[in-house]
Design a protein around this motif. Structure first.
Motif, mmCIF file in Angstrom:
data_model
loop_
_atom_site.group_PDB
_atom_site.id
_atom_site.type_symbol
_atom_site.label_atom_id
_atom_site.label_comp_id
_atom_site.label_asym_id
_atom_site.label_seq_id
_atom_site.Cartn_x
_atom_site.Cartn_y
_atom_site.Cartn_z
ATOM 1 N N MET B 252 1.355 57.366 9.331
ATOM 2 C CA MET B 252 2.610 58.102 9.069
ATOM 3 C C MET B 252 3.799 57.196 9.401
ATOM 4 S SD MET B 252 3.258 60.232 12.513
ATOM 5 C CE MET B 252 2.576 59.795 14.102
ATOM 6 N N HIS B 253 4.977 57.623 8.983
ATOM 7 C CA HIS B 253 6.191 56.853 9.247
ATOM 8 C C HIS B 253 7.189 57.713 10.012
ATOM 9 C CE1 HIS B 253 5.100 53.511 6.563
ATOM 10 N NE2 HIS B 253 4.397 54.454 5.957
ATOM 11 N N TYR B 254 7.743 57.163 11.087
ATOM 12 C CA TYR B 254 8.879 57.787 11.752
ATOM 13 C C TYR B 254 10.126 57.308 11.016
ATOM 14 C CZ TYR B 254 5.905 58.941 15.787
ATOM 15 O OH TYR B 254 4.933 59.446 16.605
ATOM 16 N N VAL B 255 10.828 58.199 10.344
ATOM 17 C CA VAL B 255 12.009 57.797 9.569
ATOM 18 C C VAL B 255 13.260 58.288 10.306
ATOM 19 C CG1 VAL B 255 13.169 57.910 7.334
ATOM 20 C CG2 VAL B 255 10.647 57.999 7.463
ATOM 21 N N THR B 256 14.109 57.335 10.696
ATOM 22 C CA THR B 256 15.316 57.686 11.450
ATOM 23 C C THR B 256 16.292 58.459 10.557
ATOM 24 O OG1 THR B 256 15.041 55.703 12.780
ATOM 25 C CG2 THR B 256 17.211 56.756 12.841
ATOM 26 N N GLN B 257 16.830 59.538 11.095
ATOM 27 C CA GLN B 257 17.755 60.403 10.360
ATOM 28 C C GLN B 257 19.150 60.282 10.986
ATOM 29 O OE1 GLN B 257 16.312 62.412 7.759
ATOM 30 N NE2 GLN B 257 14.528 61.135 8.282
ATOM 31 N N ALA B 258 20.153 60.338 10.151
ATOM 32 C CA ALA B 258 21.548 60.181 10.621
ATOM 33 C C ALA B 258 21.943 61.324 11.553
ATOM 34 C CB ALA B 258 22.494 60.142 9.421
ATOM 35 N N ALA B 259 22.862 61.023 12.451
ATOM 36 C CA ALA B 259 23.400 62.046 13.346
ATOM 37 C C ALA B 259 24.006 63.165 12.519
ATOM 38 C CB ALA B 259 24.459 61.428 14.264
ATOM 39 N N GLY B 260 23.917 64.387 13.011
ATOM 40 C CA GLY B 260 24.529 65.528 12.333
ATOM 41 C C GLY B 260 23.719 66.101 11.193
ATOM 42 N N THR B 261 22.494 65.626 11.002
ATOM 43 C CA THR B 261 21.700 66.122 9.863
ATOM 44 C C THR B 261 20.532 67.011 10.292
ATOM 45 O OG1 THR B 261 20.206 64.217 9.879
ATOM 46 C CG2 THR B 261 22.218 64.025 8.535
ATOM 47 N N PHE B 262 20.467 67.344 11.575
ATOM 48 C CA PHE B 262 19.313 68.134 12.032
ATOM 49 C C PHE B 262 19.311 69.496 11.341
ATOM 50 C CE2 PHE B 262 16.517 70.582 14.707
ATOM 51 C CZ PHE B 262 15.518 69.664 15.011
ATOM 52 N N PRO B 263 18.198 69.891 10.749
ATOM 53 C CA PRO B 263 18.181 71.089 9.897
ATOM 54 C C PRO B 263 18.120 72.409 10.674
ATOM 55 C CG PRO B 263 16.011 70.106 9.956
ATOM 56 C CD PRO B 263 16.898 69.207 10.773
ATOM 57 N N GLU B 264 18.304 73.475 9.916
ATOM 58 C CA GLU B 264 18.115 74.836 10.447
ATOM 59 C C GLU B 264 16.619 75.139 10.559
ATOM 60 O OE1 GLU B 264 20.536 76.966 11.542
ATOM 61 O OE2 GLU B 264 21.674 75.093 11.290
ATOM 62 N N GLY B 265 16.331 76.242 11.231
ATOM 63 C CA GLY B 265 14.945 76.736 11.246
ATOM 64 C C GLY B 265 14.106 76.186 12.383
ATOM 65 N N PHE B 266 14.723 75.490 13.317
ATOM 66 C CA PHE B 266 14.001 74.932 14.463
ATOM 67 C C PHE B 266 14.583 75.493 15.759
ATOM 68 C CE2 PHE B 266 12.851 72.113 11.124
ATOM 69 C CZ PHE B 266 11.602 71.615 11.452
ATOM 70 N N VAL B 267 13.762 75.560 16.776
ATOM 71 C CA VAL B 267 14.232 75.976 18.091
ATOM 72 C C VAL B 267 15.400 75.107 18.531
ATOM 73 C CG1 VAL B 267 13.574 76.049 20.543
ATOM 74 C CG2 VAL B 267 12.051 77.024 18.809
ATOM 75 N N LEU B 268 15.352 73.855 18.154
ATOM 76 C CA LEU B 268 16.406 72.912 18.561
ATOM 77 C C LEU B 268 17.613 72.887 17.618
ATOM 78 C CD1 LEU B 268 14.504 69.739 19.866
ATOM 79 C CD2 LEU B 268 15.314 71.741 21.136
ATOM 80 N N SER B 269 17.567 73.692 16.544
ATOM 81 C CA SER B 269 18.697 73.675 15.597
ATOM 82 C C SER B 269 19.993 73.964 16.345
ATOM 83 C CB SER B 269 18.489 74.738 14.499
ATOM 84 O OG SER B 269 17.305 74.451 13.781
ATOM 85 N N GLY B 270 20.999 73.156 16.061
ATOM 86 C CA GLY B 270 22.278 73.307 16.743
ATOM 87 C C GLY B 270 22.364 72.559 18.056
#
Lengths: 288, 288
Positions: B252-270
């Motif tokens: 698998m690949h760990y793909v770095t995501q830009a700041a501010g792009t964390f999606p909805e639908g997760f306990v950590l959202s927001g």
């Protein structure tokens, strides 16, 4: 190695050695992996069977103690112990055979013509022979370590009623290379079959019997040590030894002798009036 | 059998089965004997080497306890565990890989979008994917059992400081067959190398490291249970896994995501403002 497959795993294993690995370790481990991998592939070993094998090894570990080594017994019933003996045997000399777990070191000296029967009754057997080199020349001063079951089927180490060195003796050959002693016939016996080795025997539909035998370790300076067993030709288990120990040159004959013919030169001379039997067995040792 | 030789012992072994032996036992034991005999002959195994092997098994027995199974580890480092996984794998679906000794049963449910990090800090990793059948159709209601090392390199069962179910979770896929959770990257770690498996590694000049991985068991009614591991493409040990667990389709690949792009639908959202990384990994299950 990031793509290990059924087809390349053996190659991957053999390629995965560090420079510091010594050549013999590499040879042995590569060959072990190659043959174990081939086994798994040949039978398409299932996870259940793999777990059964691991459980058998765990069980062997639990049973193994100073008095019992279940791993040796597993090696024995799979024919591995005998095969290791054979690949290390030299041609033209007496075959080696399994040491087994019942040898007691430092047995007391037994004079030539001595008697091993202690308090056990039974027909007297006279065993004698010559220790020779590969050319047939006698070897004086060879040390012959002898052990066997008592007539009750037990080795001294298995039997609290016997002394430590019961049916054990250490004899030195005379100027003619001769050893000679009196004893009672050892008996056929069963290997312990209440562990994983016994489960293998059950799964194979095999019994745990070994044909009766006398054990010998024969040693002399300048010669390879010989660990072997000598089997009775008339034993019902001769062709079914559960540990594959019998070799053609290790079969002996108990020959009945007429009453009144017991020879001089034995501790029992003058005390054996009736029939007795006699075994003649020479050993040939390989030079180092 | 009264004349067992190097050349006939395998044949003698295979001929020595009782009528009551079941055909599969006969097949497996004959094949095991054949390959072990071939090993002894190929390398001319010495008595010393044979004893070393037996001592290694005895030692493994002494080390094996509920918390550690050295026999499994021996199987792992010899490539046997992986090979058993592979010969039992079906083509066209996700490869299986070793279960390992650190799985804890009955992990607590983890909701879709749940978080496994507990009190551990570190960069957030979002892992998600779809459980599919061999044709690619999503499987709703599949149960995904997830476990991994904490960032300190230890599984909960090895680490008195972690709760029993630390970095363990049991997730049920939604109507789209989707699973998703947040965690911290698992780390590379060493298998125990203070026993006979470690001695094999030393003799082979190999290290005891495993590339970091997430463990999964994926189960759904009507499908074969899948036990597997998913490995990071950038792990330095990816091509040197000491237990041969890596398969090409499990990388698998760990793909770095830009700041501010964390999606909805997760306990950590927001709650995730900075960079995070993302892993997308689908499973394919074989029908029963």
């Amino acid at each position: 190695m990031r793509n290990v497959t059924v087809d390349n795993i053996t190659e991957v294993f053999s390629a995965y050695f560090g420079d510091e690995a010594d050549p013999r370790s590499k040879e042995v481990l590569s060959s072990l992996a190659k043959h174990m991998h081939a086994f798994v592939k040949d039978v398409n070993l299932t996870h259940d069977e793999w777990r059964t094998g691991l459980k058998a090894l765990e069980w062997a570990g639990q049973l193994t103690c100073p008095e019992r080594n279940e791993f040796v017994l597993l090696s024995d019933v799979m024919g591995l112990s005998s095969l290791v003996d054979m690949v290390n045997s030299k041609p033209g000399v007496t075959s080696s055979s399994v040491l087994g777990p019942f040898h007691v070191s430092n047995a007391p000296p037994l004079e030539i013509g001595g008697d091993m029967r202690a308090d056990f009754g039974g027909e007297v057997v006279l065993v004698e022979g010559i220790v020779r080199d590969a050319q047939g020349e006698p070897i004086p001063g060879a040390v012959v370590d002898i052990w066997q079951t008592a007539p009750n089927g037990l080795y001294s180490s298995q039997d609290p009623k016997q002394d430590t060195y019961s049916f054990h003796g250490l004899m030195t050959t005379d100027k003619q290379g001769r050893y000679a002693f009196t004893t009672i016939r050892p008996v056929s016996y069963v290997v312990p079959d209440d562990g994983p080795a016994g489960e293998i025997l059950k799964a194979a539909g095999r019994h745990p019997w070994r044909p009766s035998h006398l054990h010998f370790i024969v040693e002399a300076p300048g010669y390879q040590s010989l660990t072997t067993e000598v089997f009775a030709a008339d034993d019902p288990y001769l062709d079914q030894d559960t540990v594959f120990g019998v070799r053609e040159d290790l079969v002996m004959h108990y020959v009945t002798q007429a009453a009144g013919t017991f020879p001089e030169g034995f501790v029992l001379s003058g005390k054996v009036d009736g029939e007795y039997s006699r075994v003649d067995f020479d050993f040939k040792l390989a030079a180092i």
